[in-house]
Enzyme design. Structure first.
Site, PDB file in Angstrom:
ATOM      1  CB  THR A 110     -14.453  41.797  33.373  1.00  0.00           C
ATOM      2  OG1 THR A 110     -14.409  40.654  34.237  1.00  0.00           O
ATOM      3  CG2 THR A 110     -15.904  42.104  33.035  1.00  0.00           C
ATOM      4  CE  LYS A 185     -17.448  39.006  36.161  1.00  0.00           C
ATOM      5  NZ  LYS A 185     -16.019  39.369  36.120  1.00  0.00           N
ATOM      6  CE  LYS A 253     -14.426  46.391  33.682  1.00  0.00           C
ATOM      7  NZ  LYS A 253     -13.318  45.415  33.651  1.00  0.00           N
TER       8      LYS A 253
END
Length: 300
Positions: A110, A185, A253
Site C-alpha cells: 500500500t 485502496k 500510514k
C-alpha cells in the site's frame, strides 16, 4: 499454514516467480504461490525470515532482489511504504536490474499513486511491466488466500498475472491504468475510517445506556447498520480486546497517503482527517500496534 490451510487452488501452469518481502502479508502470500505449484524464490531484508519461510514451504531464497528475480516470469512484492518499495526496485542490486524483458512486476505494497506511476514509467523504459496491486483482507485474508486485490496497469500484463495471483486472492480486479489500484485502496481506507469511528461511538453509547451490547449488535447486524467491521470487530470492541488485526500505525500510514492525494486532487475529506487525528490520540495512548477498532478506547 501448510498443514492447516484448506484452500483449493485453481489449476494454473507452473511459473517461475519471485516474492520480495516476507512480512505478515508477504510470508503467507508467497506460501500460497508455492502450495499452488509455482517455483518460488523469496527475498527478505532480514535473511532469518527467508530461512523461516523455507522451513515451511518449498522454494529457494536469494540474498538480493536482483538475484531473486533472475529468470522469473512474474515478480511479486509486498513491503512497508514508498521508500521500502524503491529500495527493492531501484539500484544495482534491485529487482529492475535483474528482471528479463517482458517480466511483470506486481506490487502489493500500500503505497502512493505517484510511486506507482513513477515505477511503471521506469519499467516501461526497460521493456518490463508494472502492476500496482494493493490488497484488502488483512493478515487473515493473506493466510487464508482470500485477499481482495485492486490493480492498476496494462490489461495484457494484468491478464497474464491474474491466474498466478489467484493463488492468494478471492478477487483480482483491474480498475484502470497505473495508479488506479492505489487510488482504489485509498477509497477503501476512507470508507473504513469513518465506519469504524461510527461503530466505536455506537457501542460506547450503548454501553453508557446500559444496554446488552452483544444482543444489540445481534439485532442491528441484521439490518441496515450491518458491516464487516460490526460482524468481525463488534464483539472484541465490547470486550476491549485489540491485540490483533490491522495496526493503528499502518492505518495512519494509509490515511497519510489518502490525505496527501486529496491535497493533490482537491477532494474534501473532513471526516477522514478527523479520524486520522483520533488515531493519533490512540497512538499517544500506547496503541500503535492495536487493531484499528481500538478507536473506541478514546471515546469511552
Amino acid at each position: 499454514m501448510a498443514s492447516t490451510n484448506p484452500r483449493q487452488y485453481e489449476p494454473s501452469p507452473a511459473r517461475k516467480v519471485a516474492f520480495l518481502g516476507l512480512g505478515v502479508m508477504g510470508f503467507p502470500m508467497a506460501g500460497h504461490l508455492a502450495l499452488a505449484g509455482h517455483e518460488v524464490t523469496v527475498y527478505n531484508r532480514s535473511a532469518a525470515k527467508a530461512r523461516d519461510w523455507l522451513k515451511e514451504f518449498k522454494g529457494r531464497a536469494a540474498p538480493t532482489p536482483r538475484e531473486a528475480v533472475a529468470g522469473c516470469d512474474f515478480v511479486f512484492c509486498c513491503v512497508g511504504n514508498d521508500d521500502d518499495l524503491r529500495s527493492v526496485v531501484l539500484g544495482e542490486l534491485s529487482a529492475l536490474a535483474g528482471m528479463k524483458p517482458g517480466t511483470v512486476f506486481v506490487d502489493h505494497t500500500t503505497a502512493s499513486a505517484n510511486v506507482a506511476r513513477e515505477l511503471d514509467g521506469m519499467a516501461q523504459k526497460l521493456g518490463l511491466k508494472f502492476i500496482d496491486a494493493p490488497v484488502s483482507g488483512g493478515q487473515a485474508g493473506a493466510q487464508n488466500g482470500m485477499l481482495t486485490v485492486m490493480c492498476g496497469g496494462e490489461p495484457a500484463a494484468f491478464d497474464a498475472v491474474k491466474p498466478v495471483a489467484m493463488a492468494y486472492s478471492r478477487a483480482f480486479t483491474l480498475l484502470g491504468p497505473s495508479g488506479a489500484g492505489q487510488l482504489t485502496k485509498m477509497v477503501n481506507q476512507i470508507a473504513i475510517a469513518g465506519l469504524v469511528q461510527g461503530l466505536a461511538e455506537a457501542i460506547a453509547f450503548g454501553q453508557k445506556a446500559g444496554l446488552d451490547m452483544p444482543q444489540v449488535l445481534e439485532v442491528i447486524g441484521k439490518g441496515a447498520a450491518q458491516s464487516w467491521q460490526m460482524d468481525n470487530r463488534g464483539k472484541t470492541m465490547i470486550d476491549d480486546k485489540f491485540d490483533f488485526g490491522f495496526a493503528v500505525d499502518w492505518m495512519r500510514k494509509d490515511l497519510g497517503l489518502v490525505l496527501e492525494e486529496a491535497k493533490r486532487n482537491g477532494a474534501r475529506l473532513p471526516v477522514t482527517a478527523l479520524v486520522d487525528q483520533f488515531y493519533a490520540d490512540v497512538q499517544a495512548m500506547g496503541g500503535r500496534r492495536w487493531d484499528t477498532s481500538s478507536l473506541i478506547k478514546r471515546v469511552r
